[in-house]
Structures are given as C-alpha cells and as structure tokens.
Design a protein around this motif. Structure first.
Motif, PDB file in Angstrom:
ATOM      1  N   GLY A  22      11.857  -9.649  -0.925  1.00 32.48           N
ATOM      2  CA  GLY A  22      11.011  -8.803  -1.754  1.00 32.48           C
ATOM      3  C   GLY A  22       9.665  -9.401  -2.104  1.00 32.48           C
ATOM      4  N   ARG A  23       9.355 -10.573  -1.604  1.00 30.45           N
ATOM      5  CA  ARG A  23       8.150 -11.275  -2.061  1.00 30.45           C
ATOM      6  C   ARG A  23       6.862 -10.658  -1.517  1.00 30.45           C
ATOM      7  N   ILE A  24       6.855 -10.302  -0.249  1.00 31.62           N
ATOM      8  CA  ILE A  24       5.672  -9.635   0.300  1.00 31.62           C
ATOM      9  C   ILE A  24       5.481  -8.283  -0.379  1.00 31.62           C
ATOM     10  N   ALA A  25       6.577  -7.559  -0.594  1.00 30.11           N
ATOM     11  CA  ALA A  25       6.487  -6.257  -1.269  1.00 30.11           C
ATOM     12  C   ALA A  25       5.942  -6.419  -2.680  1.00 30.11           C
ATOM     13  N   ARG A  26       6.342  -7.472  -3.375  1.00 30.29           N
ATOM     14  CA  ARG A  26       5.841  -7.690  -4.733  1.00 30.29           C
ATOM     15  C   ARG A  26       4.328  -7.895  -4.722  1.00 30.29           C
ATOM     16  N   LEU A  27       3.849  -8.660  -3.780  1.00 31.06           N
ATOM     17  CA  LEU A  27       2.422  -8.912  -3.676  1.00 31.06           C
ATOM     18  C   LEU A  27       1.672  -7.643  -3.296  1.00 31.06           C
ATOM     19  N   ARG A  28       2.206  -6.915  -2.330  1.00 29.70           N
ATOM     20  CA  ARG A  28       1.562  -5.678  -1.892  1.00 29.70           C
ATOM     21  C   ARG A  28       1.537  -4.652  -3.026  1.00 29.70           C
ATOM     22  N   ASP A  29       2.645  -4.523  -3.751  1.00 33.31           N
ATOM     23  CA  ASP A  29       2.712  -3.560  -4.858  1.00 33.31           C
ATOM     24  C   ASP A  29       1.722  -3.910  -5.963  1.00 33.31           C
ATOM     25  N   ALA A  30       1.591  -5.194  -6.278  1.00 33.74           N
ATOM     26  CA  ALA A  30       0.642  -5.607  -7.316  1.00 33.74           C
ATOM     27  C   ALA A  30      -0.791  -5.343  -6.875  1.00 33.74           C
ATOM     28  N   TRP A  31      -1.061  -5.556  -5.604  1.00 28.83           N
ATOM     29  CA  TRP A  31      -2.407  -5.330  -5.065  1.00 28.83           C
ATOM     30  C   TRP A  31      -2.783  -3.860  -5.175  1.00 28.83           C
ATOM     31  N   TYR A  32      -1.818  -2.964  -4.875  1.00 27.21           N
ATOM     32  CA  TYR A  32      -2.105  -1.536  -4.873  1.00 27.21           C
ATOM     33  C   TYR A  32      -1.915  -0.858  -6.222  1.00 27.21           C
ATOM     34  N   ASP A  33      -1.402  -1.552  -7.210  1.00 29.03           N
ATOM     35  CA  ASP A  33      -1.067  -0.928  -8.492  1.00 29.03           C
ATOM     36  C   ASP A  33      -2.265  -0.174  -9.080  1.00 29.03           C
ATOM     37  N   ASP A  34      -2.052   1.094  -9.403  1.00 28.47           N
ATOM     38  CA  ASP A  34      -3.130   1.925  -9.945  1.00 28.47           C
ATOM     39  C   ASP A  34      -3.661   1.337 -11.247  1.00 28.47           C
ATOM     40  N   GLY A  35      -4.946   1.103 -11.272  1.00 30.33           N
ATOM     41  CA  GLY A  35      -5.593   0.675 -12.499  1.00 30.33           C
ATOM     42  C   GLY A  35      -5.520  -0.808 -12.789  1.00 30.33           C
ATOM     43  N   THR A  36      -4.570  -1.510 -12.174  1.00 29.88           N
ATOM     44  CA  THR A  36      -4.457  -2.940 -12.462  1.00 29.88           C
ATOM     45  C   THR A  36      -4.515  -3.792 -11.207  1.00 29.88           C
ATOM     46  N   GLY A  37      -4.484  -3.171 -10.038  1.00 29.34           N
ATOM     47  CA  GLY A  37      -4.530  -3.939  -8.799  1.00 29.34           C
ATOM     48  C   GLY A  37      -5.953  -4.097  -8.302  1.00 29.34           C
ATOM     49  N   LEU A  38      -6.078  -4.241  -6.985  1.00 31.04           N
ATOM     50  CA  LEU A  38      -7.385  -4.476  -6.380  1.00 31.04           C
ATOM     51  C   LEU A  38      -7.885  -3.280  -5.590  1.00 31.04           C
ATOM     52  N   TRP A  39      -7.069  -2.243  -5.482  1.00 36.56           N
ATOM     53  CA  TRP A  39      -7.469  -1.108  -4.665  1.00 36.56           C
ATOM     54  C   TRP A  39      -8.436  -0.232  -5.459  1.00 36.56           C
TER      55      TRP A  39
END
Length: 202
Positions: A22-39
């Motif tokens: 789940g580690r890559i998914a955790r990083l990807r999810d945090a990156w894409y998180d609406d309003g708090t990620g980097l997207w």
C-alpha cells in the motif's frame, strides 16, 4: 517513449505505517488529495524545483520539477542512451560512479538488467512505478553522485566526440550534466532527510 515521470521524495516512516503493497498507493493518494495534495495548478514551485503540498501530510513528501523536460521521461531515457555511447571513453572512476547513479535511477545498465525498484520496501506491484528507492538505496546513489561530481567535466570532450546529438534530447554535455546534476540534487536532499525517492508514471 511517451511516458511522463513524476519524481517524489517521501518520509520512510510515514510510508511504513501501511503494508508494503500500500505504500505507493499512499503516496499517490496524498499527491492527488483534493485541496491538500499537489494536483493544483496554483501550487508554488519552491526552492530549486521543489513543489511542496499543503494539508496534513504536507511535511511528509515533495515533488521535484525537473527543468527543461516538460515532465517527460524522454530526457531521462536519452540521458541513459547518451551515457551508453560515452561510458567506454571515460576513466574508470567516473564510469563506475555514473553507472551506479544512472543504473539505479533510469538506465537499464550495460547488460539491460538494472533494477530501479526496492520491492522489499515497496512490494512487488510496480504498475505505474518507474523507480522506487528506500533510504538505503538513496544513500548509496547519493554517495556515488558525490564520487562522480568532482570529475564530471572530464566527460566534456568524450561526450562531444561520441555522444553528441545536436537538436536531440540531452544532445550535448551541458544538457547531460544539468540533468544528472538535478538527479544529484534529488538524491542529496532525500539522503539528508533519510527519505525515499519514487518516480511515478501517470
């Protein structure tokens, strides 16, 4: 070679809170998180290419924006190709160090068998993952970069003679050294923090 690459550094202890798979998914999810990620097209570029997110996990990871690549993997692929053309024409110390750096990141190595993913830490599912290094691997590559850097200019003449491709991706020594130096910056920063380095293809 239509791949893109997004290079992130991330806190090992934060990723280790979930099982390996789940580690890559955790990083990807945090990156894409609406309003708090980097997207976010308004996300500022901080010092020397780093983009750092807001939100609760903002101190746990960051993205490095490589200059002059438009996010494409092509520049990194062609850096490996240029290195293949020149590596037999540089001194062994420099060759061994750059082999280790590029072979650990984006180049398949002289025998085509270089590995870019630490499956012991990140698990065996590497879909959409171009590289994933635990801190131990990051430190090893950062040390190799430290050995290469003082001697890099010795490659200028051999590069011009054996690897130059005017108008092509990473077609001259300056472009090659610049891209390699950006990787060195990523490795050095991640090693300083004891963090992982991950390259995702989206």
């Amino acid at each position: 070679m239509g791949l893109d690459i997004t290079v992130l550094v991330a806190d090992r202890s934060w990723l280790a809170r979930v099982p390996e798979r789940g580690r890559i998914a955790r990083l990807r999810d945090a990156w894409y998180d609406d309003g708090t990620g980097l997207w976010d097209p308004e996300a500022p570029v901080a010092e020397e290419g780093w983009v750092r997110p807001g939100g609760p996990d903002g101190a746990r990871f960051a993205v490095y924006e490589f200059a002059h690549t438009l996010g494409s993997f092509k520049a990194h692929f062609w850096a490996g190709q240029r290195w293949e053309s020149v590596r037999d024409h540089v001194d062994p110390l420099l060759r061994d160090a750059v082999d280790e750096v590029l072979g650990g990141l984006v180049w398949d190595g002289p025998d085509g068998e270089a590995r870019h993913t630490d499956t012991a830490f990140f698990g065996p599912d590497t879909r959409g993952v171009l590289l994933a290094l635990a801190p131990e691997g990051v430190r090893r590559l950062a040390a190799a970069w430290g050995r290469a850097l003082p001697h890099l200019d010795r490659m200028r003449g051999p590069f011009a003679a054996h690897a130059a491709a005017p108008g092509g991706w990473v077609g001259d020594f300056e472009a090659f050294a610049d891209l390699l130096g950006q990787w060195g910056h990523v490795l050095t920063e991640a090693a300083r923090r004891g963090w992982c380095v991950v390259g995702l293809s989206e």
